[in-house]
Design a protein around this motif. Structure first.
Motif, mmCIF file in Angstrom:
data_model
loop_
_atom_site.group_PDB
_atom_site.id
_atom_site.type_symbol
_atom_site.label_atom_id
_atom_site.label_comp_id
_atom_site.label_asym_id
_atom_site.label_seq_id
_atom_site.Cartn_x
_atom_site.Cartn_y
_atom_site.Cartn_z
ATOM 1 N N ASP A 163 0.658 -1.004 -0.076
ATOM 2 C CA ASP A 163 -0.022 -0.160 0.235
ATOM 3 C C ASP A 163 1.033 1.271 0.047
ATOM 4 O O ASP A 163 0.722 2.155 0.743
ATOM 5 N N HIS A 329 8.441 0.212 4.784
ATOM 6 C CA HIS A 329 8.427 -1.058 4.446
ATOM 7 C C HIS A 329 9.825 -1.490 3.668
ATOM 8 O O HIS A 329 9.747 -2.427 2.748
ATOM 9 N N ASN A 408 6.790 -7.503 6.222
ATOM 10 C CA ASN A 408 5.757 -6.813 6.684
ATOM 11 C C ASN A 408 4.482 -7.764 6.287
ATOM 12 O O ASN A 408 4.233 -7.911 5.016
ATOM 13 N N GLU A 409 3.687 -8.205 7.155
ATOM 14 C CA GLU A 409 2.331 -8.821 6.862
ATOM 15 C C GLU A 409 2.353 -9.656 5.794
ATOM 16 O O GLU A 409 1.470 -9.996 4.793
ATOM 17 N N ASN A 461 0.168 -5.673 13.714
ATOM 18 C CA ASN A 461 -0.333 -4.570 12.939
ATOM 19 C C ASN A 461 -2.062 -4.598 13.057
ATOM 20 O O ASN A 461 -2.583 -5.704 12.645
ATOM 21 N N TYR A 463 -6.111 -3.105 13.036
ATOM 22 C CA TYR A 463 -6.923 -2.220 12.388
ATOM 23 C C TYR A 463 -8.344 -2.194 13.221
ATOM 24 O O TYR A 463 -9.285 -2.048 12.289
ATOM 25 N N TYR A 467 -10.406 -1.197 9.585
ATOM 26 C CA TYR A 467 -10.852 -2.349 8.771
ATOM 27 C C TYR A 467 -11.868 -3.281 9.230
ATOM 28 O O TYR A 467 -12.612 -4.042 8.671
ATOM 29 N N GLU A 499 1.487 -1.368 13.805
ATOM 30 C CA GLU A 499 0.504 -0.373 13.140
ATOM 31 C C GLU A 499 -0.920 -0.318 14.012
ATOM 32 O O GLU A 499 -1.305 -1.470 14.300
ATOM 33 N N TRP A 544 0.280 3.920 12.823
ATOM 34 C CA TRP A 544 0.240 4.117 11.338
ATOM 35 C C TRP A 544 -0.726 5.101 10.764
ATOM 36 O O TRP A 544 -1.784 5.335 11.200
ATOM 37 N N PHE A 549 0.679 9.505 2.981
ATOM 38 C CA PHE A 549 1.726 9.199 1.815
ATOM 39 C C PHE A 549 1.050 8.886 0.203
ATOM 40 O O PHE A 549 -0.362 8.483 0.541
ATOM 41 N N ARG A 557 -8.531 4.699 -1.312
ATOM 42 C CA ARG A 557 -7.493 5.678 -1.138
ATOM 43 C C ARG A 557 -7.902 6.878 -1.606
ATOM 44 O O ARG A 557 -8.276 6.708 -3.013
ATOM 45 N N ASN A 561 -2.952 7.461 1.017
ATOM 46 C CA ASN A 561 -3.189 6.916 2.233
ATOM 47 C C ASN A 561 -3.251 8.098 3.370
ATOM 48 O O ASN A 561 -2.155 8.944 3.570
ATOM 49 N N LYS A 563 -3.718 7.838 6.741
ATOM 50 C CA LYS A 563 -3.637 7.574 8.148
ATOM 51 C C LYS A 563 -2.457 8.494 8.913
ATOM 52 O O LYS A 563 -2.434 8.222 10.101
HETATM 53 C C1 GCB Z 1 -1.248 -2.418 6.755
HETATM 54 C C2 GCB Z 1 0.249 -2.131 6.026
HETATM 55 C C3 GCB Z 1 0.221 -0.722 5.466
HETATM 56 C C4 GCB Z 1 -0.738 -0.080 5.026
HETATM 57 C C5 GCB Z 1 -1.815 -0.128 6.204
HETATM 58 C C6 GCB Z 1 -3.098 0.794 5.814
HETATM 59 O O1 GCB Z 1 -1.345 -3.492 7.488
HETATM 60 O O2 GCB Z 1 0.976 -2.688 6.633
HETATM 61 O O3 GCB Z 1 1.471 -0.874 4.625
HETATM 62 O O4 GCB Z 1 -0.661 1.106 4.431
HETATM 63 O O5 GCB Z 1 -2.233 -1.272 6.566
HETATM 64 O O6 GCB Z 1 -3.263 1.855 5.884
HETATM 65 O O7 GCB Z 1 -4.006 -0.040 5.135
#
Ligand code: GCB
Length: 588
Positions: A163, A329, A408-409, A461, A463, A467, A499, A544, A549, A557, A561, A563
């Motif tokens: 992302d 990342h 990452n993930e 990470n 959310y 999410y 995150e 996060w 970015f 998006r 992003n 966040k």
């Molecule tokens: C995540 C990722 C990160 C994304 C973020 C998001 O889990 O590691 O790269 O930007 O979520 O904002 O969805």
């Protein structure tokens, strides 16, 4: 690989500035051997910068394939008899380099440096033509992975499973360097704290020569210890330690013997890092990570390194009360780690292994990406191994780096994940036994994960409230706490939430705190903080993200992003003030 330096035996010339540049959408350059003469239809391109947003065209922004860089370089007349190398701090993602008509090097991996030895081709006093082709394609076999589709009209389209925008090009410095023919190729330092005293273990790798002396000096230049062998231990009584917030550095001066001796000075921070039970100890003291997952991302220059932006970001980290960040990342520019060393900022250093996950691939790219463990094979794993080894080789001597994050993930639920990662974890530990190893885990219940036991720290990470259970922070709080307690029960290891966050469009406010507002972003962060404060094994919180970015195109998006707790141009959202109140409780 050592950073270029100016010393009594070494010189370096910066090759940053405007280069000739050409996009190559039709793949003509390699066939027509563009390195043999001036690039056709070239424009000017600043180095360092990602090329994508500089020309202000859709063609450049969305380009998939080769781009060409070229410039003239004069080899200083005084360099006769010296070893001469070109040093690229990074070229994303694959590069081939020619000096005049001769290929002098190639490298794959967009965030680690490489050198091309031109001693035999470059004549002192003469001007040479330096040409570099950089290919930005991501494939199943690259780290990070991606897929290139060829569309019915012949255009290429890049898909990738991470992302952030696939910025590319020469986005870090390029150098021309001279060393003696016999030179220090590498130095490895590890440090050990024993009460008030310390030990500095060192190993020097010299090509065609021998170490004459190794001297450890304090910041004021006073000699603290000395050795005369290529490897050894220096005892430092009453050492001043490097610690979070206090970037105290010694200098390890290495000199080789002979008439044409080499001389290199490595900054050294004395500290040790251990995981004990559910604590993360720096110099024996429990450390709590407060900070962010970041990106190298700025308007126009993309991932191009820039000291102005770097120093400003560190100033904002200081203002907000952060003590650490993760290089999410991918490995960041070496200047960033050097700055963190000098200022006592703690770093979790990550490889570019992001996007090894089918579920996420599904949400991020249009169409139906192949099952990730089917597309990913031994070649991917070999590239991943190289990425780990190059990261450790580059960053092993930075005291700010306290842990390696090797991915990452990734999809960590399928048995294939364990088979794939087990040798990589072993390789990371073999490359550097002195630091813990982790990976940032995608939202997955603890009983579904098949590989966290291989790692030292559980990095999650999460959310909830974004999410998952979108908009419902009551459920988010309950579920998050229950989940964290389950991780503690199953693993008993320290937990860093690497995150957590919510998108917020700067300026959108609401008394009812709807998603995408600045107010919901604050409420979500505060919900997580209440949970962290109740679960003792949580030893870190990385929001996060530090700043908004750029990303690829996507319906979830909005111009990237959002966040960030700072906007992309680094203005604070309301969440920045809320975090500052938590992280700097005594200030306003
Ligand atoms: C995540 C990722 C990160 C994304 C973020 C998001 O889990 O590691 O790269 O930007 O979520 O904002 O969805």
């Amino acid at each position: 690989m050592l950073r270029p330096q100016e010393t009594s035996s070494r010189e370096r010339v910066g090759l940053n500035g405007l280069w000739a540049f050409a996009l190559d959408p039709g793949d003509r350059g390699r066939a027509e051997q563009w390195w043999r003469g001036p690039l056709p239809d070239a424009v000017e391109m600043p180095v360092p910068a990602s090329f994508n947003d500089v020309p202000a065209t859709r063609d450049a922004h969305d380009h998939v394939g080769d781009v060409w860089y070229q410039r003239e370089v004069r080899i200083p007349a005084g360099w006769a008899g010296r070893r001469v190398v070109l040093r690229f701090d990074a070229a994303a993602h694959r590069a081939v380099v020619w000096w005049n008509d001769v290929e002098v090097g190639r490298h794959e991996g967009g965030y680690t440096p490489f050198e091309c030895d031109v001693t035999e081709h470059a004549r002192p006093g003469e001007i040479g033509r330096l040409t570099v082709v950089v290919d930005n394609r991501l494939e199943p076999s690259t780290i990070p992975p991606g897929i290139v589709d060829v569309l019915p009209d012949g255009r290429r389209r890049q898909r990738y499973f991470h992302d952030f925008f696939n910025y590319a090009g020469l986005h870090r410095a390029v150098w021309l360097c001279a060393t003696p023919r016999s030179y220090v190729r590498d130095i490895t330092v590890t440090t050990e704290v024993a009460g008030a005293d310390a030990r500095v273990h060192y190993r020097v790798d010299v090509v065609a020569g021998q170490v004459a002396e190794v001297v450890l000096r304090d910041a004021d230049g006073a000699e603290r210890a000395r050795g005369t062998t290529a490897a050894g231990t220096l005892e430092v009584p009453d050492a001043t330690l490097w610690r979070p917030g206090h970037g105290h550095l010694y200098r390890l001066e290495v000199r080789t013997s002979g008439d044409d001796a080499d001389d290199y000075a490595l900054p050294v921070g004395i500290r040790d890092v251990k995981v004990e039970g559910d604590r993360f100890l720096i110099n024996g003291e429990p450390f709590y990570f407060r900070g962010f997952g970041k990106h190298e991302d700025n308007p126009v220059r993309g991932k191009g390194h820039d000291d102005v932006h770097m120093v400003h970001d560190f100033a904002l980290l200081d203002w907000i009360g952060a003590n650490s960040f993760r290089t999410s990342h991918y490995p960041y520019a070496e200047e960033v780690l050097e700055y963190a060393d000098r200022h006592g900022i703690v770093v979790i250093d990550e490889t570019p292994a992001v996007g090894l996950n089918f579920e996420i691939a599904h949400t991020l790219v249009p169409g139906d990406p192949p099952h990730i463990w089917a597309a990913i094979d031994d070649t991917t794993q070999a590239a991943h191994l190289r990425a780990i080894q190059e990261l450790v080789a580059r960053d092993k001597n930075h005291p700010s780096v306290v842990m390696w994050s090797i991915a990452n993930e990734p999809d960590s639920a399928r048995p294939e994940a364990r088979t794939y990662f087990e040798p990589l974890v072993r390789a990371a530990r073999a490359a550097d036994p002195s630091r813990p190893v982790c990976f940032a885990q995608v939202q997955l219940p603890p009983d579904k994960d098949v590989m966290s036991d291989l790692f030292d720290v559980i990095c999650l990470n999460r959310y909830n409230g974004w999410y998952i259970d979108t908009g419902d922070l009551v459920t988010a709080e309950r579920e998050l706490e229950a989940e964290l307690r389950e991780w503690v029960r199953l693993h008993g290891k320290p937990i860093i939430v690497t995150e957590y966050g919510a998108d917020a469009i700067a300026g959108v406010r609401s008394v009812a705190a709807g998603t995408w507002t600045e107010d919901y972003q604050i409420e979500l962060l505060e919900t997580f903080h209440r949970v962290f404060d109740r679960v003792d094994s949580v030893i870190g919180e990385h929001v996060w993200n530090f700043a908004d970015f750029a990303t690829g195109y996507g319906v979830n998006r909005a111009d990237g992003n959002k966040k960030g707790v700072f906007t992309r141009d680094r203005r604070p959202k309301a969440a920045a003030f809320a975090l500052r109140r938590r992280w700097h409780p005594k200030e306003d």
